[in-house]
Scaffold this motif. Structure first.
Motif, PDB file in Angstrom:
ATOM      1  N   THR A  34       0.791  -1.231   0.000  1.00 17.92           N
ATOM      2  CA  THR A  34       0.000   0.000   0.000  1.00 17.92           C
ATOM      3  C   THR A  34       0.824   1.282   0.000  1.00 17.92           C
ATOM      4  OG1 THR A  34      -0.120   0.110   2.420  1.00 17.92           O
ATOM      5  CG2 THR A  34      -1.805  -1.203   1.295  1.00 17.92           C
ATOM      6  N   ARG A  35       2.133   1.188   0.214  1.00 13.35           N
ATOM      7  CA  ARG A  35       3.022   2.357   0.361  1.00 13.35           C
ATOM      8  C   ARG A  35       2.686   3.171   1.608  1.00 13.35           C
ATOM      9  NH1 ARG A  35       5.247  -0.515  -2.477  1.00 13.35           N
ATOM     10  NH2 ARG A  35       6.227  -0.116  -4.491  1.00 13.35           N
ATOM     11  N   VAL A  36       2.093   2.532   2.595  1.00 11.92           N
ATOM     12  CA  VAL A  36       1.779   3.176   3.868  1.00 11.92           C
ATOM     13  C   VAL A  36       2.777   2.700   4.912  1.00 11.92           C
ATOM     14  CG1 VAL A  36       0.105   3.387   5.741  1.00 11.92           C
ATOM     15  CG2 VAL A  36      -0.667   3.412   3.360  1.00 11.92           C
ATOM     16  N   TYR A 136      -7.469   1.379   7.341  1.00 18.51           N
ATOM     17  CA  TYR A 136      -7.099   1.536   5.935  1.00 18.51           C
ATOM     18  C   TYR A 136      -8.275   2.072   5.116  1.00 18.51           C
ATOM     19  CZ  TYR A 136      -5.792   0.378   1.153  1.00 18.51           C
ATOM     20  OH  TYR A 136      -5.530   0.452  -0.190  1.00 18.51           O
ATOM     21  N   PHE A 140      -6.917   5.822   4.658  1.00 19.17           N
ATOM     22  CA  PHE A 140      -5.911   5.749   3.604  1.00 19.17           C
ATOM     23  C   PHE A 140      -6.516   5.529   2.214  1.00 19.17           C
ATOM     24  CE2 PHE A 140      -3.640   4.443   7.474  1.00 19.17           C
ATOM     25  CZ  PHE A 140      -2.593   5.359   7.442  1.00 19.17           C
ATOM     26  N   ARG A 144      -6.082   7.198  -2.185  1.00 19.31           N
ATOM     27  CA  ARG A 144      -5.311   6.048  -2.662  1.00 19.31           C
ATOM     28  C   ARG A 144      -4.176   6.439  -3.617  1.00 19.31           C
ATOM     29  NH1 ARG A 144     -10.373   5.246  -5.382  1.00 19.31           N
ATOM     30  NH2 ARG A 144     -10.929   3.781  -3.741  1.00 19.31           N
ATOM     31  N   TYR A 151       0.756   9.782   3.075  1.00 20.90           N
ATOM     32  CA  TYR A 151       0.410   8.602   3.864  1.00 20.90           C
ATOM     33  C   TYR A 151       1.095   8.640   5.227  1.00 20.90           C
ATOM     34  CZ  TYR A 151      -1.706   6.215  -0.155  1.00 20.90           C
ATOM     35  OH  TYR A 151      -2.513   5.853  -1.194  1.00 20.90           O
ATOM     36  N   ALA A 155      -0.585   8.581   8.884  1.00 20.50           N
ATOM     37  CA  ALA A 155      -0.244   7.525   9.840  1.00 20.50           C
ATOM     38  C   ALA A 155       0.219   8.105  11.173  1.00 20.50           C
ATOM     39  CB  ALA A 155       0.845   6.629   9.244  1.00 20.50           C
TER      40      ALA A 155
END
Length: 343
Positions: A34-36, A136, A140, A144, A151, A155
């Motif tokens: 997810t690149r999170v 998520y 998030f 997207r 992100y 977080a």
């Protein structure tokens, strides 16, 4: 430093490194798909054992909680209910989410009325588990196509929100929880808590499970496809959103179970998750946030360096551990020739 001191430091390093390895694996999994960078992962780790304390009789926990439903159950149910509202265009899915929200509260109510310890252990994990996928979906997925920096900001905000809620739900005190496997075993000259062996066993099981999941199962290969190329995976019929739910769910499960196993060794409190998660993040960075084996090696390095730093200068232990990021970031910046605006 003599052999005795080295042996004790090595035992502590392996125990700390194992926990950081579990968190690093979860962080790498979520980031790859997810690149999170899931900063609140440490909160999920401590939320599970703190929830478990509400399911124990006062004679065991030492706390008079009066059969209260823990705040984490209401948090999970609220997030699931909001998720259901967002899915109102899909009645069946929305109904399932509402039933899941009611189920979380029902499980917490049953646990608060008194259950066997093994059942309370399981209920605590199930109560915390929806927090990952729901976070998520609500925070998030609406952005997207955002950058990694956006992100990360989200977080960090979630971390502060969940940490503040943890203070409201559980108070500032530490909770003493019973061990699943009591007693000690002497390894060489070092007495090791038997509970620590359960942590090691779960770490090996989690690593083996992730390996077989990603190499042998269809869902695991779909997650790998999303990690390699989200747009290509979407063209092949793989939903990046579903992959995000699964990755957040697996990461939350790993951190919750790790927290349950670690709790008797650290006496958890609401504020402990941040430092544990941050050191897991350092381990993941040492592995480049792309490699699971390197993340595990990085976690063991962090655990060993932390114990050495604590022995050399306990006042600067955490600062020295976080300083491990500097040479890694410098090396990566020297290797990178991309310009942010062009990218």
């Amino acid at each position: 430093m003599d052999w005795t001191v080295f042996s004790f430091l090595a035992a502590d390093a392996i125990q700390s490194g194992t926990i950081y390895a579990l968190l690093a694996l979860a962080l790498v999994l979520v980031f790859a798909v997810t690149r999170v960078i899931l900063v609140p992962l440490g909160e999920f780790l401590v939320f599970a054992p703190l929830t478990y304390a509400f399911f124990l009789p006062p004679a065991v926990s030492g706390l008079e909680l009066g059969g209260q439903i823990p705040g984490t159950a209401w948090l999970s149910a609220t997030l699931l209910a909001v998720w259901a509202v967002l899915e109102r265009g899909h009645p069946r899915r929305a109904l399932g989410l509402l039933l899941a929200a009611a189920g979380v509260v029902a499980l917490a109510w049953v646990g608060a009325r008194g259950v066997p310890p093994w059942l309370g252990w399981l209920l605590a994990v199930l109560v915390v588990l929806p927090l990952g996928p729901a976070s998520y979906r609500l925070f998030f997925e609406p952005v997207r196509n955002a950058t990694v920096l956006v992100y990360l900001i989200i977080a960090v905000g979630l971390h502060f929100a969940y940490q503040g809620l943890g203070l409201v739900f559980f108070g500032p005190e530490q909770y003493r929880l019973p061990a699943v496997w009591g007693g000690q075993t002497t390894v060489g000259i070092v007495p090791v808590n038997n509970q620590a062996f359960l942590v090691y066993g779960f770490a090996v099981l989690a690593m083996a499970g992730l390996y077989f999941f990603f190499t042998r199962s269809l869902y695991g290969k779909a997650l790998r496809a999303c990690a390699v190329n989200r747009y290509g995976a979407r063209l092949l019929g793989i939903s990046p959103s579903q992959a995000g739910y699964v990755s957040f769910g697996i990461a939350t499960l790993i951190s919750a179970v790790a927290g349950m196993l670690l709790a008797p060794l650290i006496n958890p409190a609401y504020f402990q998750g941040f430092l544990l998660g941050l050191k897991g993040f350092v381990a993941g960075i040492l592995g480049g946030l792309v490699s699971y084996p390197l993340a595990v090696v990085g976690a063991l390095v962090v655990g060993g360096f932390e114990q050495w730093a604590g022995y050399a200068s306990s006042a600067f232990k955490d600062a020295l551990v976080f300083a491990l990021l500097l040479p890694v970031l410098l090396w990566r910046s020297l290797r990178s020739h991309e310009i942010a605006e062009e990218e």
